[in-house]
Design a protein around this motif. Structure first.
Motif, short mmCIF file in Angstrom:
data_model
loop_
_atom_site.label_atom_id
_atom_site.label_comp_id
_atom_site.label_asym_id
_atom_site.label_seq_id
_atom_site.Cartn_x
_atom_site.Cartn_y
_atom_site.Cartn_z
N TYR A 116 0.85 -1.18 0.00
CA TYR A 116 0.00 0.00 0.00
C TYR A 116 0.90 1.24 0.00
O TYR A 116 1.83 1.35 0.80
N ALA A 117 0.61 2.19 -0.91
CA ALA A 117 1.42 3.41 -1.03
C ALA A 117 0.49 4.63 -1.06
O ALA A 117 -0.58 4.61 -1.69
N ARG A 118 0.95 5.68 -0.36
CA ARG A 118 0.23 6.96 -0.35
C ARG A 118 1.26 8.08 -0.41
O ARG A 118 2.02 8.28 0.54
N PHE A 119 1.29 8.76 -1.58
CA PHE A 119 2.27 9.82 -1.82
C PHE A 119 1.56 11.17 -1.89
O PHE A 119 0.38 11.26 -2.27
N THR A 120 2.28 12.23 -1.56
CA THR A 120 1.84 13.61 -1.79
C THR A 120 2.87 14.28 -2.69
O THR A 120 4.05 14.38 -2.32
N VAL A 121 2.42 14.73 -3.85
CA VAL A 121 3.30 15.31 -4.86
C VAL A 121 3.00 16.80 -4.99
O VAL A 121 1.83 17.19 -5.12
N LYS A 122 4.05 17.60 -4.95
CA LYS A 122 3.91 19.04 -5.14
C LYS A 122 4.39 19.38 -6.55
O LYS A 122 5.56 19.21 -6.88
N ILE A 123 3.44 19.86 -7.38
CA ILE A 123 3.72 20.15 -8.79
C ILE A 123 3.58 21.65 -9.03
O ILE A 123 2.60 22.26 -8.59
N THR A 124 4.53 22.23 -9.75
CA THR A 124 4.46 23.63 -10.14
C THR A 124 4.28 23.72 -11.65
O THR A 124 5.08 23.17 -12.41
N ALA A 125 3.20 24.42 -12.06
CA ALA A 125 2.91 24.63 -13.48
C ALA A 125 2.99 26.12 -13.77
O ALA A 125 2.35 26.93 -13.08
N SER A 126 3.77 26.50 -14.77
CA SER A 126 3.98 27.91 -15.12
C SER A 126 3.51 28.18 -16.54
O SER A 126 3.82 27.41 -17.46
N ASN A 127 2.74 29.28 -16.70
CA ASN A 127 2.29 29.73 -18.02
C ASN A 127 3.01 31.04 -18.35
O ASN A 127 2.65 32.09 -17.82
N PRO A 128 4.00 31.02 -19.24
CA PRO A 128 4.78 32.23 -19.51
C PRO A 128 4.18 33.15 -20.59
O PRO A 128 4.80 34.14 -20.96
N ASN A 129 2.99 32.85 -21.08
CA ASN A 129 2.42 33.59 -22.21
C ASN A 129 1.74 34.88 -21.76
O ASN A 129 1.15 34.95 -20.67
N ASP A 130 1.78 35.89 -22.65
CA ASP A 130 1.14 37.17 -22.38
C ASP A 130 -0.33 37.18 -22.77
O ASP A 130 -1.13 37.87 -22.12
N LYS A 131 -0.71 36.44 -23.83
CA LYS A 131 -2.07 36.52 -24.36
C LYS A 131 -2.74 35.16 -24.49
O LYS A 131 -3.75 35.04 -25.16
N ILE A 132 -2.18 34.15 -23.83
CA ILE A 132 -2.72 32.79 -23.94
C ILE A 132 -3.02 32.26 -22.54
O ILE A 132 -2.15 32.27 -21.66
N GLY A 133 -4.25 31.81 -22.32
CA GLY A 133 -4.63 31.16 -21.09
C GLY A 133 -4.76 29.66 -21.29
O GLY A 133 -4.92 29.18 -22.43
N ILE A 134 -4.73 28.89 -20.21
CA ILE A 134 -4.77 27.43 -20.29
C ILE A 134 -5.84 26.92 -19.33
O ILE A 134 -5.84 27.24 -18.14
N TYR A 135 -6.77 26.12 -19.88
CA TYR A 135 -7.80 25.46 -19.09
C TYR A 135 -7.38 24.00 -18.88
O TYR A 135 -7.20 23.26 -19.85
N TYR A 136 -7.26 23.60 -17.61
CA TYR A 136 -7.03 22.20 -17.28
C TYR A 136 -8.38 21.59 -16.92
O TYR A 136 -8.98 21.92 -15.90
N GLU A 137 -8.86 20.70 -17.79
CA GLU A 137 -10.21 20.17 -17.67
C GLU A 137 -10.25 18.92 -16.80
O GLU A 137 -9.22 18.39 -16.37
N LYS A 138 -11.50 18.44 -16.56
CA LYS A 138 -11.69 17.20 -15.81
C LYS A 138 -11.25 16.00 -16.64
O LYS A 138 -11.18 16.07 -17.86
#
Length: 250
Positions: A116-138
């Protein structure tokens, strides 16, 4: 003295119809009366005349082929120009991802030889764009692998990442592996060297926003090659090496 016979020239019969040279059917006579050569098809063992219907059908096919090729060329040129304009206007830049920390909340071998394993992961996501947005969907899925064995899995929350935005995510991953005796032996050998190779796989649907236009979502596959110092329970694992690559899947 014998009789003398006079030979008179035979006068032509002016009332007789003029004789015409034989002309093959389908041929045409020139102004000088010489028949033109017959147009023909060359085929094995025969010569067939080209009918006006066949010539018209052949010309129609040629026109259709030329129109199709011209349309394809114009379409390719239009797509290339549109892509160039979008690139100049929005100047897209690739997002960046990193694994900051990996914490093992639970990692034990049970009596039934299941791990049995239970991990906690810390992820950093960076969007460097000036005119572009990002939708992370289900519908996303994360998993941690040791060699070819999946240790645990989870999912990302749904969120929107705006321009020049950096988002930090803490994701909980859980899992159970059966017949894990050989797996635990291999992990113990890796612990002794202080280098435990892990792979974090992320599969998430992503939609890009250009200005106010939201495009169709595509799946983004991220693969991170990690090297941890250990997998001890209740311990903050130190990641000694990390390399993340991603690719879109339409």
């Amino acid at each position: 003295m014998g009789d003398h016979q006079k030979i008179h020239p035979v006068e032509a019969d002016v009332e007789a119809p003029p004789t015409t040279p034989l002309v093959a059917p389908g041929s045409h006579r020139s102004e000088k009366g010489v028949p033109d050569p017959l147009p023909y098809h060359s085929s094995i063992g025969s010569i067939e005349p080209i009918t006006p219907k066949e010539k018209k059908r052949k010309n129609c096919c040629c026109r259709c082929l030329c129109c199709t090729i011209t349309t394809l060329i114009l379409l390719i040129v239009a797509i290339a120009i549109s892509g160039l304009v979008l690139y100049i206007v929005f100047q897209p830049k690739l997002p960046k991802y990193s694994i900051d920390t990996l914490r093992v909340a639970d990692f034990k071998l049970n009596y039934d030889m299941t791990l049995y394993a239970r991990f906690t992961v810390k992820i950093t996501a960076s969007n460097p764009n000036d005119k572009i947005g990002i939708y992370y969907e289900k519908g996303s899925h994360l998993s941690v692998w040791y060699t070819n064995t999946k240790l645990c899995g989870g999912s990302l929350p749904k969120f929107y990442q705006g321009h020049h935005n950096t988002t930090v995510l803490n994701v909980i991953l859980t899992g159970r592996t059966t017949n894990a005796t050989a797996l635990m032996n291999a992990l113990q050998e890796s612990h002794q060297t202080g280098q435990v190779p892990l792979v974090l796989k992320v599969d998430v649907p992503v939609a890009v926003e250009l200005g106010k236009l939201k495009l169709r979502a595509v799946r983004l596959v991220v693969t991170c090659q990690l090297v941890a110092d250990s997998l001890s329970a209740n311990n903050m694992i130190k990641i000694t090496a990390s390399n993340c690559k991603f690719r879109p899947e339409i």
